[in-house]
Design a protein around this motif. Structure first.
Motif, mmCIF file in Angstrom:
data_model
loop_
_atom_site.group_PDB
_atom_site.id
_atom_site.type_symbol
_atom_site.label_atom_id
_atom_site.label_comp_id
_atom_site.label_asym_id
_atom_site.label_seq_id
_atom_site.Cartn_x
_atom_site.Cartn_y
_atom_site.Cartn_z
ATOM 1 N N GLY A 128 11.859 11.980 -3.442
ATOM 2 C CA GLY A 128 13.261 11.858 -3.059
ATOM 3 C C GLY A 128 13.503 11.800 -1.564
ATOM 4 N N SER A 129 12.459 12.058 -0.773
ATOM 5 C CA SER A 129 12.630 12.000 0.683
ATOM 6 C C SER A 129 12.717 10.551 1.155
ATOM 7 C CB SER A 129 11.476 12.713 1.388
ATOM 8 O OG SER A 129 10.246 12.077 1.092
ATOM 9 N N GLU A 130 13.320 10.349 2.321
ATOM 10 C CA GLU A 130 13.454 9.019 2.895
ATOM 11 C C GLU A 130 12.919 9.007 4.320
ATOM 12 O OE1 GLU A 130 17.063 6.803 2.331
ATOM 13 O OE2 GLU A 130 17.735 8.183 0.745
ATOM 14 N N LEU A 131 12.469 7.851 4.743
ATOM 15 C CA LEU A 131 11.973 7.664 6.102
ATOM 16 C C LEU A 131 12.660 6.438 6.685
ATOM 17 C CD1 LEU A 131 9.941 8.676 8.233
ATOM 18 C CD2 LEU A 131 8.242 7.152 7.234
ATOM 19 N N PRO A 132 13.551 6.628 7.643
ATOM 20 C CA PRO A 132 14.244 5.483 8.224
ATOM 21 C C PRO A 132 13.300 4.627 9.066
ATOM 22 C CG PRO A 132 14.825 7.483 9.406
ATOM 23 C CD PRO A 132 14.009 7.912 8.224
ATOM 24 N N ALA A 133 13.531 3.337 9.056
ATOM 25 C CA ALA A 133 12.684 2.425 9.821
ATOM 26 C C ALA A 133 13.436 1.150 10.146
ATOM 27 C CB ALA A 133 11.418 2.090 9.031
ATOM 28 N N ASP A 134 13.155 0.620 11.323
ATOM 29 C CA ASP A 134 13.594 -0.720 11.694
ATOM 30 C C ASP A 134 12.460 -1.727 11.520
ATOM 31 O OD1 ASP A 134 16.224 0.119 12.740
ATOM 32 O OD2 ASP A 134 15.012 1.109 14.281
ATOM 33 N N VAL A 135 11.230 -1.219 11.646
ATOM 34 C CA VAL A 135 10.038 -2.060 11.551
ATOM 35 C C VAL A 135 8.992 -1.326 10.712
ATOM 36 C CG1 VAL A 135 8.195 -3.235 12.830
ATOM 37 C CG2 VAL A 135 10.470 -3.019 13.854
ATOM 38 N N VAL A 136 8.349 -2.042 9.780
ATOM 39 C CA VAL A 136 7.237 -1.483 9.011
ATOM 40 C C VAL A 136 6.004 -2.356 9.270
ATOM 41 C CG1 VAL A 136 6.306 -1.006 6.715
ATOM 42 C CG2 VAL A 136 8.705 -0.475 7.235
ATOM 43 N N VAL A 137 4.940 -1.717 9.763
ATOM 44 C CA VAL A 137 3.680 -2.409 10.052
ATOM 45 C C VAL A 137 2.660 -1.994 8.993
ATOM 46 C CG1 VAL A 137 1.843 -2.792 11.721
ATOM 47 C CG2 VAL A 137 4.179 -2.389 12.527
ATOM 48 N N PHE A 138 2.070 -2.985 8.316
ATOM 49 C CA PHE A 138 1.042 -2.697 7.311
ATOM 50 C C PHE A 138 -0.348 -2.786 7.958
ATOM 51 C CE2 PHE A 138 4.646 -4.108 4.758
ATOM 52 C CZ PHE A 138 4.650 -3.176 3.726
ATOM 53 N N ALA A 139 -0.963 -1.635 8.183
ATOM 54 C CA ALA A 139 -2.339 -1.585 8.681
ATOM 55 C C ALA A 139 -3.246 -1.321 7.481
ATOM 56 C CB ALA A 139 -2.487 -0.507 9.740
ATOM 57 N N THR A 140 -3.305 -2.296 6.585
ATOM 58 C CA THR A 140 -3.877 -2.091 5.251
ATOM 59 C C THR A 140 -5.027 -3.055 4.938
ATOM 60 O OG1 THR A 140 -1.969 -3.415 4.480
ATOM 61 C CG2 THR A 140 -1.843 -1.037 4.209
ATOM 62 N N GLY A 141 -5.614 -3.660 5.982
ATOM 63 C CA GLY A 141 -6.796 -4.474 5.772
ATOM 64 C C GLY A 141 -6.501 -5.899 5.336
ATOM 65 N N LEU A 142 -7.592 -6.637 5.061
ATOM 66 C CA LEU A 142 -7.488 -8.021 4.622
ATOM 67 C C LEU A 142 -8.338 -8.230 3.383
ATOM 68 C CD1 LEU A 142 -7.546 -8.281 8.098
ATOM 69 C CD2 LEU A 142 -6.686 -10.480 7.344
ATOM 70 N N SER A 143 -8.310 -9.438 2.849
ATOM 71 C CA SER A 143 -8.971 -9.749 1.590
ATOM 72 C C SER A 143 -10.488 -9.888 1.758
ATOM 73 C CB SER A 143 -8.390 -11.046 1.018
ATOM 74 O OG SER A 143 -8.571 -12.115 1.930
ATOM 75 N N ASP A 144 -11.170 -10.193 0.650
ATOM 76 C CA ASP A 144 -12.615 -10.382 0.594
ATOM 77 C C ASP A 144 -13.042 -11.466 1.589
ATOM 78 O OD1 ASP A 144 -15.260 -11.023 -0.100
ATOM 79 O OD2 ASP A 144 -14.908 -10.751 -2.234
ATOM 80 N N ILE A 145 -14.080 -11.184 2.372
ATOM 81 C CA ILE A 145 -14.508 -12.137 3.396
ATOM 82 C C ILE A 145 -15.029 -13.443 2.794
ATOM 83 C CG2 ILE A 145 -14.989 -10.356 5.085
ATOM 84 C CD1 ILE A 145 -17.877 -10.483 4.497
ATOM 85 N N ARG A 146 -15.388 -13.437 1.525
ATOM 86 C CA ARG A 146 -15.863 -14.679 0.903
ATOM 87 C C ARG A 146 -14.757 -15.713 0.744
ATOM 88 N NH1 ARG A 146 -18.719 -12.506 -4.373
ATOM 89 N NH2 ARG A 146 -16.862 -11.193 -4.295
ATOM 90 N N GLU A 147 -13.511 -15.296 0.948
ATOM 91 C CA GLU A 147 -12.405 -16.250 0.871
ATOM 92 C C GLU A 147 -12.543 -17.344 1.925
ATOM 93 O OE1 GLU A 147 -10.003 -16.497 -1.387
ATOM 94 O OE2 GLU A 147 -10.922 -14.840 -2.476
#
Length: 606
Positions: free
Chosen positions: A512-531
């Protein structure tokens, strides 16, 4: 199913207790090592590998890089080692073993571990080899091998054209024209096409050039180094300079310990220029098609001016990094009226001055970007989805690189071989001890992070960075300052609930908590290198491509520096140290294939 290194039983270390042994006061390391190597040489040169049984402890390890297997293999246990030698001696004929005197002696890597470390040279039918063995004491007073390492250093008849073998001719004013003809391949096509002009592509191009193999780097960016230049401003190497030297041209002694990205970018550009590497910038490899009849590749390249050039090459090397093409962004329901971007799209903190920023992710990129935001006065919060391994660079490198990669350490080529001579799985126990020591040195920082609520872990099997890096290329942060900002609350932290959805003004969590934001940055990696391979080579070639990165059941890296299911297709990736070392292995394989010297690989079967 992929091999899961987290499920293995950690191998025991050769402690004096485990060996039921003691170390005499009067160890003659030179005599013991010399007699041991002579006995090994007699057994191998007489094609009697069973005779080596008395030379190794039962739980011993032999790691070979190309010299006897034309592959990267680690054999554990005396019976496996004997089988490997029985299978390979007849086709390689190892001989001319000679003990080196440098770095020969008794070492005590820990109070309860002792071994005699020794270097040696040898030959095979086609190659010049180098090796390292470590002898441990046993209960009956004999010294037997616990680890053995053999490495292909050069091909007998085809040495690198460096030093005394460098080109002796003078150009007399023709150099610029000659370089243009060479760079543009006006007279013939290259033998090797290298896709990507980062440090890995430059390393292998330099090695191939030294072996006389014509090669071309195709780089989509405008300048070499743009892969560093165009990323976020705060980016810097987290490995020290002594670990990061490149082949043939080490960093100068004035170089900073941790290179900033802009400086490093300029170095890479200069490296290509100084070593006369053939590079086409602002160019893209549109497609590469394999001809199974002649086992060659037809590559279509779009140049900067929009024209296309078709090249026929023997080998294609993808040097396109450890991450795939597409950003990995978790699907979050809801509508957010602010800005979202992936960490690869982030440039500089001042782009978001005066805004509230939330970074999803808590490993290296997240920390670096958050550090940059804080330093520019931007309100920033890291959302931590799972625990992170944290190690300060100062304490970590002082423990793990001591006596190896440091200001007054051994030459970097020796340090590389010493590092490689300890098999990954065998060294888990040693690395765990080092990780424990670093954790104690970092205790105050870690306690402060835990007090703030930041979740940490000790890495796979307690090895910190090591197995996380080898198995998944991430999951950690080597601290250069951001951790203390988190501990002090200057970089804010949220990790007490899972994300439920976006709201128009930020993020709503399941509690139920909230986090205000103007910008969200996804530092969540990339896909399989074989792509990268799928995009350029097509589905059929991609389907034959084995996994790249991660460790196999012998502890060797999957795919990297090996052909990938189709003759002449290679992937080459890694940090600066790994690419410096393995670029020679890749060049040696290609040179051996071009000269008709390459024997069948003795590869790991499923």
């Amino acid at each position: 199913m992929a091999f899961d290194i987290s499920k293995i039983t950690v191998p025991p270390l050769p402690t004096l207790d485990n060996l039921n042994a003691t170390v005499p006061d009067d160890v003659d390391a030179q005599k013991i090592a010399s007699e041991w190597l002579a006995t090994l040489a007699t057994a191998l040169e007489s094609d009697n590998p069973a005779a080596i049984k008395s030379l190794f402890v039962e739980d011993s390890w032999w790691r070979d890089m190309l010299s006897l297997t034309w592959d990267f293999r680690t054999f554990r246990g005396i019976s496996s080692i004997i089988t490997f030698l029985q299978d390979r001696i007849k086709s390689t004929h190892p001989r001319s073993f000679k003990l080196r005197q440098d770095f020969l002696g008794l070492q005590r890597p820990a109070e309860d571990i002792a071994w005699i470390n020794a270097f040696f040279d040898f030959e095979t039918d086609v190659g010049i080899g180098f090796g390292i063995f470590r002898l441990v004491p046993t209960a009956n007073g004999e010294w037997r091998a616990h680890t053995m390492y053999t490495n292909l250093e050069n091909l007998k008849d085809f040495p690198e054209k460096i030093g005394a073998l460098r080109n002796p001719s003078a150009s007399h004013g023709r150099w610029e024209d000659d370089r243009k003809r060479e760079r543009e391949f006006e007279d013939s096509d290259p033998t090797v096409l290298i896709i990507g002009g980062g440090h890995s592509g430059l390393d292998v191009a330099a090695r191939l050039k030294a072996y006389g193999i014509p090669n071309l780097i195709v780089e989509r960016n405008k300048r070499i180094g743009d892969n560093w230049r165009n990323r976020y401003e705060a980016l810097a190497l987290h490995d020290p300079v002594w670990y990061d030297h490149m082949p043939y041209l080490p960093f100068p002694p004035t170089w900073p310990v941790y290179a900033p990205s802009q400086k490093l970018a300029n170095w890479l550009e200069g490296y290509a220029d100084v070593l006369d590497l053939n590079v086409w910038t602002s160019s893209e490899v549109v497609s590469v098609a394999h001809d199974p009849d002649n086992k060659r590749w037809k590559a279509t390249i779009k140049r900067a001016d929009g024209t296309e050039r078709v090249l026929t090459v023997n080998h294609v090397i993808f040097s396109t990094g450890l991450q795939g093409i597409a950003p990995k962004v978790p699907k979050i329901p809801g509508i957010f009226k602010g800005e979202t971007l992936h960490s690869t799209q982030h440039k500089k903190a001042l782009d978001h001055a005066g805004k509230k920023v939330v970074i999803i992710g808590a490993c290296t990129s997240a920390h670096d970007i958050a550090y940059d935001y804080y330093n520019h006065g931007v309100d920033v919060t890291i959302y931590q989805r799972s625990s992170t391994y944290i190690m300060t660079t100062k304490n970590g490198w002082s423990v793990f690189f001591k006596g190896l990669y440091e200001e007054n350490g051994p030459p970097v080529d020796i340090a590389d071989r010493l590092s490689a001579s300890l098999p990954h799985l065998m060294s888990i126990g040693l690395v765990k001890r080092g990780t424990d020591a670093v954790r104690e040195l970092d205790k105050d920082l870690l306690d402060a992070l835990h007090k703030r609520g930041f979740r940490t872990n000790s890495g796979i099997h307690g090895t910190g960075v090591l197995l996380s890096a080898w198995s998944k290329g991430g999951g950690y942060y080597l601290d250069v300052g951001a951790s203390q900002l988190i501990a002090d609350g200057k970089i804010k932290l949220k990790n007490d609930s899972q994300i439920k959805e976006f709201t128009e003004t930020g993020l709503l969590f399941e509690d139920g908590s909230e986090l205000p934001a103007d910008v969200v940055v996804f530092a969540t990696g990339l896909s399989d290198i074989r792509e990268h391979i799928r995009k350029v080579c097509g589905e059929e070639v991609y389907e034959r491509c084995p996994p790249i990165w991660g460790l196999d059941k012998q502890g060797e890296l999957n795919g990297n520096v090996r052909e990938l299911g189709t003759p002449g297709l290679w992937y080459f990736v890694g940090n600066f140290a790994l690419c410096r070392f393995h670029s020679k292995h890749l060049a040696l394989q290609i040179k051996a294939k071009e000269e008709g010297l390459f024997d069948a690989r003795y590869s790991l079967s499923d």
